[in-house]
Design a protein around this motif. Structure first.
Motif, PDB file in Angstrom:
ATOM      1  N   LEU A   1      83.162  80.187  -7.263  1.00 41.13           N
ATOM      2  CA  LEU A   1      83.378  80.630  -5.886  1.00 41.13           C
ATOM      3  C   LEU A   1      82.373  81.715  -5.498  1.00 41.13           C
ATOM      4  N   ILE A   2      81.987  81.685  -4.226  1.00 45.22           N
ATOM      5  CA  ILE A   2      81.101  82.712  -3.676  1.00 45.22           C
ATOM      6  C   ILE A   2      81.945  83.541  -2.718  1.00 45.22           C
TER       7      ILE A   2
ATOM      8  N   GLN B   1      86.816  73.813  -1.853  1.00 44.87           N
ATOM      9  CA  GLN B   1      85.417  73.844  -2.292  1.00 44.87           C
ATOM     10  C   GLN B   1      84.468  74.125  -1.121  1.00 44.87           C
ATOM     11  N   LYS B   2      84.793  73.535   0.034  1.00 45.36           N
ATOM     12  CA  LYS B   2      83.932  73.743   1.201  1.00 45.36           C
ATOM     13  C   LYS B   2      83.975  75.202   1.671  1.00 45.36           C
ATOM     14  N   LEU B   3      85.176  75.757   1.768  1.00 46.58           N
ATOM     15  CA  LEU B   3      85.320  77.091   2.363  1.00 46.58           C
ATOM     16  C   LEU B   3      85.020  78.232   1.392  1.00 46.58           C
ATOM     17  N   CYS B   4      85.118  77.963   0.107  1.00 50.92           N
ATOM     18  CA  CYS B   4      84.913  79.038  -0.880  1.00 50.92           C
ATOM     19  C   CYS B   4      83.585  78.917  -1.628  1.00 50.92           C
ATOM     20  N   CYS B   5      82.942  77.751  -1.570  1.00 49.30           N
ATOM     21  CA  CYS B   5      81.718  77.549  -2.353  1.00 49.30           C
ATOM     22  C   CYS B   5      80.563  77.093  -1.459  1.00 49.30           C
ATOM     23  N   GLU B   6      80.750  75.931  -0.821  1.00 47.40           N
ATOM     24  CA  GLU B   6      79.636  75.317  -0.089  1.00 47.40           C
ATOM     25  C   GLU B   6      79.250  76.113   1.155  1.00 47.40           C
ATOM     26  N   ASN B   7      80.235  76.398   1.998  1.00 48.92           N
ATOM     27  CA  ASN B   7      79.901  77.091   3.243  1.00 48.92           C
ATOM     28  C   ASN B   7      79.369  78.509   3.032  1.00 48.92           C
TER      29      ASN B   7
ATOM     30  N   LYS C   1      73.105  77.621  -5.159  1.00 49.02           N
ATOM     31  CA  LYS C   1      74.507  77.875  -5.511  1.00 49.02           C
ATOM     32  C   LYS C   1      75.446  77.151  -4.556  1.00 49.02           C
ATOM     33  N   GLY C   2      76.716  77.096  -4.942  1.00 51.08           N
ATOM     34  CA  GLY C   2      77.745  76.561  -4.053  1.00 51.08           C
ATOM     35  C   GLY C   2      78.020  75.078  -4.234  1.00 51.08           C
TER      36      GLY C   2
ATOM     37  N   ILE D   1      77.856  71.599  -7.154  1.00 51.23           N
ATOM     38  CA  ILE D   1      77.588  71.101  -8.503  1.00 51.23           C
ATOM     39  C   ILE D   1      76.540  70.002  -8.345  1.00 51.23           C
ATOM     40  N   LYS D   2      75.303  70.388  -8.541  1.00 43.93           N
ATOM     41  CA  LYS D   2      74.166  69.480  -8.314  1.00 43.93           C
ATOM     42  C   LYS D   2      73.126  69.736  -9.376  1.00 43.93           C
ATOM     43  N   GLU D   3      72.425  68.689  -9.767  1.00 44.05           N
ATOM     44  CA  GLU D   3      71.348  68.879 -10.751  1.00 44.05           C
ATOM     45  C   GLU D   3      70.299  69.814 -10.164  1.00 44.05           C
ATOM     46  N   GLY D   4      69.869  70.768 -10.972  1.00 45.38           N
ATOM     47  CA  GLY D   4      68.884  71.760 -10.515  1.00 45.38           C
ATOM     48  C   GLY D   4      69.520  73.037  -9.999  1.00 45.38           C
ATOM     49  N   TYR D   5      70.811  72.969  -9.692  1.00 47.74           N
ATOM     50  CA  TYR D   5      71.498  74.172  -9.202  1.00 47.74           C
ATOM     51  C   TYR D   5      71.918  75.059 -10.374  1.00 47.74           C
ATOM     52  N   ASP D   6      72.196  76.329 -10.061  1.00 49.57           N
ATOM     53  CA  ASP D   6      72.632  77.266 -11.095  1.00 49.57           C
ATOM     54  C   ASP D   6      73.960  76.810 -11.697  1.00 49.57           C
ATOM     55  N   ALA D   7      74.092  77.004 -13.006  1.00 49.39           N
ATOM     56  CA  ALA D   7      75.327  76.601 -13.691  1.00 49.39           C
ATOM     57  C   ALA D   7      76.385  77.686 -13.518  1.00 49.39           C
ATOM     58  N   ASP D   8      76.862  77.814 -12.295  1.00 50.66           N
ATOM     59  CA  ASP D   8      77.969  78.708 -11.946  1.00 50.66           C
ATOM     60  C   ASP D   8      79.170  77.800 -11.698  1.00 50.66           C
TER      61      ASP D   8
END
Ligand code: NCD
Ligand code: ZN
Ligand code: ZN
Length: 401
Positions: free
Chosen positions: A53-54, A312-318, A328-329, A331-338
């Motif tokens: 979460l961000i 996931q949308k409101l706490c990570c992606e957005n 960040k935000g 789960i995608k290849e190349g993204y930070d492993a958070d």
């Protein structure tokens, strides 16, 4: 040192799939059905795995107020709550309103175990520092009274700051939300405005029912979603924050806003104050929240009040999109492993003695919640697992602008 996180239930295009996640050099290197070789394996045991979460609204109180919290205790609490990135607010002592104060905070934050970024405070006379500030998330303006001394009364200055800052966060309550959007309209400002802690039906309407709604994002906080003014009776000062808890119909309006897409983000507004301070006649405003935000939301999922997709949308992606946080935000290849592994079946009470925040209390104490983070991974390192926090230092985030 590749790490394989096996048997993760993750959202792929809004649907749940079981996948294995290979992590290399702190980044997600592969999302796969295969089992690539790795030095270390974590079995997620078919639990839900979300992007970490961000939380774009925390007060970690350093410098100057470290009896309440600091970057180590605050970030440990965040990690325990499944939060892997925080954006800190400027109402510290000194406030983060000068380049020197920003650099000082940057040094202090290096002990954080979750990734971090800084919001820079706007004052009557710091336009030139705002222009020069490097790698900040946003400029924060206080249009109403709250903890700290940053309230701005001069709407000319507010307009100036809105004009030069690509993203401005406002603490604006009630009619002041309408006022600040009015300033944007009058001055034809094309930058973005983020309205922190929207607490009522009216505030959500002011923030989103206007012609600038695509330029304006609305944040709501767990305390306004899971409590209302009736809770003041039992909790007193421990349920007092700015903006205050509102009526039940306001609480419903916020949930409705989540359902209808008017709410863009959920953030904790983690605002720790000591018990002794809250017990005084003149108590400070604010409640802690980083450890309980995700459990409260997962519990709401269990009761069919919110979907995992929306969490996931409101706490990570957005948050990643609105603050343009790089890699960040998702789960995608190349993204930070958070990442956070959450056990949706785990029932546990919120207990003050379990909390890692320095203030050691929660307005949700005693509440039994179903759905808890069990493992939190920051930059490919396990920072929380088996009930323990490991002191691996995290990094300052970067922004895509
Ligand atoms: C916050 C704090 O204590 O720093 N308090 C609060 O009641 N929300 C400040 C703020 O976010 O307004
Ligand atoms: Zn505020
Ligand atoms: Zn706040």
């Amino acid at each position: 040192m590749p790490l394989l996180i096996k048997n993760c239930r993750i959202l792929v295009k809004e649907k749940i799939f079981q996948k294995n996640i290979l992590v290399k050099n702190g980044k997600i290197s592969k999302i796969t059905n295969m089992e690539p070789k790795a030095d270390r394996i974590i079995d997620a045991k078919s639990n839900l795995v979300l992007p970490g979460l961000i939380d774009c609204h925390v007060h970690f109180r350093e410098p100057g107020l470290t009896h309440k919290e600091d970057f180590l205790t605050g970030s440990m609490a965040a990690a325990k709550g499944g939060i892997t990135t925080i954006l800190d607010m400027p109402n510290t002592i000194p406030p983060t309103t000068t380049l020197d104060a920003l650099e000082e905070k940057r040094k202090l934050a290096a002990k954080s175990v979750v990734n971090y970024g800084f919001n820079f405070g706007g004052t009557l006379d710091n336009l030139s520092d705002i222009k020069k500030a490097k790698n900040i998330a946003a400029v924060k303006l206080y249009l109403d009274n709250t903890t700290g001394d940053l309230k701005l009364n001069d709407f000319e200055i507010v307009a100036e700051i809105l004009r030069i800052s690509k993203l401005t966060i406002v603490h604006a309550e009630d009619i002041n939300i309408k006022n600040v959007i009015g300033i944007m309209i009058k001055n034809k400002i094309k930058n973005m405005l983020h309205v922190a802690h929207v607490s009522s039906a009216k505030e959500l309407e002011y923030a989103k029912s206007n012609k600038l709604r695509n330029q304006v994002s609305a944040e709501v906080c767990p305390h306004h979603l899971f409590m209302n003014e009736k809770d003041l009776q039992a909790l007193g000062a421990f349920a007092e924050m700015k903006p205050s808890l509102k009526a039940e119909h306001d609480q419903k309006a916020l949930w409705n806003g989540i359902k209808e897409g008017a709410v863009d983000m959920i953030a904790s507004d983690h605002a720790p104050h000591l018990k002794e301070e809250k017990e005084k006649a003149e108590y400070p405003f604010g409640v802690p929240g980083v450890e309980t935000m995700l459990p409260l939301l997962l519990d709401a999922f269990s009761s069919n009040i919110i979907t995992i997709q929306t969490i996931q949308k409101l706490c990570c992606e957005n948050p990643a999109k609105i603050f343009r946080i790089k890699n960040k935000g998702f789960i995608k290849e190349g993204y930070d492993a958070d990442l956070v592994i959450a056990d949706l079946g785990k029932r546990q009470a919120v207990r003050n003695e379990d909390l890692l925040t320095k203030c050691k209390w929660s307005p949700f104490e005693g509440k039994i919640l179903k759905g808890w983070p069990v493992t939190t991974i920051v930059n490919g390192n396990v920072v929380y697992g088996n009930g323990e926090v490991f002191g691996v230092k995290a990094k300052e985030v970067q922004y895509g602008r």
